[in-house]
Design an enzyme around this catalytic site. Structure first.
Site, short mmCIF file in Angstrom:
data_model
loop_
_atom_site.label_atom_id
_atom_site.label_comp_id
_atom_site.label_asym_id
_atom_site.label_seq_id
_atom_site.Cartn_x
_atom_site.Cartn_y
_atom_site.Cartn_z
N ARG A 26 0.71 -0.76 -0.13
CA ARG A 26 -0.25 0.07 0.27
C ARG A 26 0.65 0.92 -0.32
O ARG A 26 2.12 1.14 0.51
CB ARG A 26 -1.04 0.07 1.44
CG ARG A 26 -2.20 0.74 1.57
CD ARG A 26 -2.81 0.46 2.07
NE ARG A 26 -3.50 -0.19 1.96
CZ ARG A 26 -3.77 -1.26 3.46
NH1 ARG A 26 -3.32 -1.14 4.26
NH2 ARG A 26 -4.96 -2.38 2.95
N ASP A 79 -3.03 -6.23 13.54
CA ASP A 79 -3.35 -4.97 14.06
C ASP A 79 -3.94 -5.07 15.55
O ASP A 79 -4.57 -5.69 15.54
CB ASP A 79 -4.23 -4.77 12.73
CG ASP A 79 -3.61 -4.84 11.39
OD1 ASP A 79 -2.29 -4.14 10.80
OD2 ASP A 79 -3.83 -5.52 10.08
N ASP A 97 -6.34 -9.63 12.23
CA ASP A 97 -5.92 -10.68 11.48
C ASP A 97 -5.15 -11.53 11.86
O ASP A 97 -3.69 -11.84 11.36
CB ASP A 97 -5.21 -9.42 10.60
CG ASP A 97 -6.23 -8.48 10.10
OD1 ASP A 97 -7.47 -8.35 10.15
OD2 ASP A 97 -5.91 -7.36 9.73
N GLU A 136 -4.63 -14.04 9.10
CA GLU A 136 -4.04 -13.83 7.80
C GLU A 136 -2.11 -13.54 8.41
O GLU A 136 -1.86 -13.99 7.62
CB GLU A 136 -4.77 -11.80 8.06
CG GLU A 136 -3.80 -11.50 6.65
CD GLU A 136 -3.54 -10.37 6.12
OE1 GLU A 136 -3.62 -9.66 4.81
OE2 GLU A 136 -5.10 -9.35 6.84
#
Length: 176
Positions: free
Chosen positions: A23, A107, A120, A123
């Site tokens: 990002r 996070d 997350d 993930e």
């Protein structure tokens, strides 16, 4: 790269452990720099995702990056109060292109009422296996979650009301 000065604009790039760009934030205004940290602000900042999707941040946010801690902190300033989004991530590096860090998926969200939530986890576990995160990184990240929670619980640094007020006011002074 020369260290950016107060009022300068920088680009922020997050990567994944495998080196892929994750990002990009364009035009983050620098509010303060020193040898270990950078404080900035995003306000209606253009964000580009790795799949080229683009969006603009909705509210002003004070961002905090450090060269020694494995997290960065985003204080989102909303009418109903300040909430935080904290990325477990490598310490930042700065080069001629951008401020850069590796995002390690985990996070911590801090709601305006102080409630904390670890996000997350699935993930993180999936990427830890796929990208072969070293055991040392896993250990460092888990220790830094503890440091981050301590900061939150004790309203340390970016989690103090004064911090957000000071830097948001400084942003308005520089914007003029």
């Amino acid at each position: 790269m020369k260290i950016p000065k107060e009022g300068d604009f920088i680009t922020i790039q997050s990567y994944k452990h495998d080196g892929n760009l994750h990002r990009t934030w364009r035009d983050t205004m620098v509010l303060k720099t020193n040898e270990n940290s950078i404080i900035g602000v995003n306000d209606h900042t253009l964000v580009t995702e790795s799949d080229d999707r683009r969006w603009v941040t909705r509210e002003p946010a004070i961002v905090y990056f450090h060269k020694k801690f494995w997290f960065n902190i985003i204080a989102m300033i909303r009418e109903e109060g300040v909430s935080y989004y904290c990325n477990l991530a490598s310490p930042f590096v700065l080069d001629n292109e951008a401020l850069k860090y590796i995002d390690y998926d985990l996070d911590v969200k801090v709601f305006k009422d102080g409630e904390k939530k670890l996000l997350d986890v699935e993930e993180y576990e999936r990427h830890r296996r796929q990208m072969h995160y070293p055991k040392e990184i896993d250990h460092i990240l888990k220790e830094n979650v503890k440091i981050l929670v301590d900061w939150i619980n004790n309203e340390k640094g970016p989690f103090s009301k004064e911090y957000v007020e000071i830097w948001y006011n400084r942003y308005h002074q520089l914007k003029k």
